[in-house]
Design a protein around this motif. Structure first.
Motif, short mmCIF file in Angstrom:
data_model
loop_
_atom_site.label_atom_id
_atom_site.label_comp_id
_atom_site.label_asym_id
_atom_site.label_seq_id
_atom_site.Cartn_x
_atom_site.Cartn_y
_atom_site.Cartn_z
N UNK A 30 0.86 -1.17 0.00
CA UNK A 30 0.00 0.00 0.00
C UNK A 30 0.90 1.23 0.00
N UNK A 31 1.00 1.95 -1.12
CA UNK A 31 1.90 3.10 -1.18
C UNK A 31 1.47 4.21 -0.23
N UNK A 32 2.43 4.73 0.52
CA UNK A 32 2.17 5.83 1.45
C UNK A 32 3.31 6.83 1.31
N UNK A 33 3.16 7.83 0.46
CA UNK A 33 4.22 8.82 0.28
C UNK A 33 4.50 9.58 1.58
N UNK A 34 5.70 10.08 1.69
CA UNK A 34 6.13 10.77 2.90
C UNK A 34 5.28 11.99 3.21
N UNK A 35 4.73 12.63 2.19
CA UNK A 35 3.95 13.84 2.41
C UNK A 35 2.57 13.59 3.02
N UNK A 36 2.12 12.33 3.05
CA UNK A 36 0.84 12.02 3.68
C UNK A 36 0.93 12.33 5.17
N UNK A 37 -0.12 12.91 5.72
CA UNK A 37 -0.09 13.39 7.09
C UNK A 37 -0.78 12.45 8.06
N UNK A 38 -0.26 11.27 8.20
CA UNK A 38 -0.72 10.39 9.27
C UNK A 38 0.44 9.50 9.70
N UNK A 39 0.30 8.93 10.85
CA UNK A 39 1.37 8.13 11.45
C UNK A 39 1.38 6.73 10.84
N UNK A 40 2.31 6.49 9.93
CA UNK A 40 2.39 5.20 9.24
C UNK A 40 2.64 4.06 10.21
N UNK A 41 3.47 4.29 11.20
CA UNK A 41 3.77 3.25 12.18
C UNK A 41 2.52 2.88 12.99
N UNK A 42 1.67 3.85 13.28
CA UNK A 42 0.42 3.57 13.99
C UNK A 42 -0.51 2.72 13.13
N UNK A 43 -0.56 2.97 11.83
CA UNK A 43 -1.37 2.18 10.92
C UNK A 43 -0.87 0.73 10.91
N UNK A 44 0.44 0.55 10.83
CA UNK A 44 1.03 -0.80 10.85
C UNK A 44 0.67 -1.51 12.16
N UNK A 45 0.77 -0.81 13.26
CA UNK A 45 0.46 -1.38 14.57
C UNK A 45 -1.00 -1.84 14.62
N UNK A 46 -1.90 -1.04 14.11
CA UNK A 46 -3.33 -1.38 14.14
C UNK A 46 -3.64 -2.57 13.23
N UNK A 47 -3.00 -2.62 12.06
CA UNK A 47 -3.21 -3.78 11.18
C UNK A 47 -2.74 -5.06 11.87
N UNK A 48 -1.60 -5.01 12.53
CA UNK A 48 -1.07 -6.19 13.21
C UNK A 48 -1.95 -6.61 14.39
N UNK A 49 -2.65 -5.68 15.00
CA UNK A 49 -3.54 -6.01 16.12
C UNK A 49 -4.76 -6.78 15.63
#
Length: 51
Positions: A30-49
């Motif tokens: 899922x492409x997530x360019x650096x300019x996107x304004x959300x916490x990518x690591x938090x998204x990864x954490x939630x998917x893993x949960x």
């Protein structure tokens, strides 16, 4: 399982499907360019949960 791939700036989500004729594993990027304004690591954490 999900993880952020810094090189491709994508969230890589791996999953396994079970079938009677065999299992297979896939990874979706899922492409997530650096300019996107959300916490990518938090998204990864939630998917893993979820899994």
């Amino acid at each position: 399982m999900a993880e952020f791939d810094k090189e491709s700036e994508s969230i890589a989500v791996s999953y396994r499907s079970y079938f009677t004729k065999g299992d297979w594993e896939r990874t979706v990027l899922i492409p997530v360019p650096e300019y996107e304004r959300f916490d990518r690591e938090e998204v990864v954490k939630r998917i893993n949960m979820m899994g």
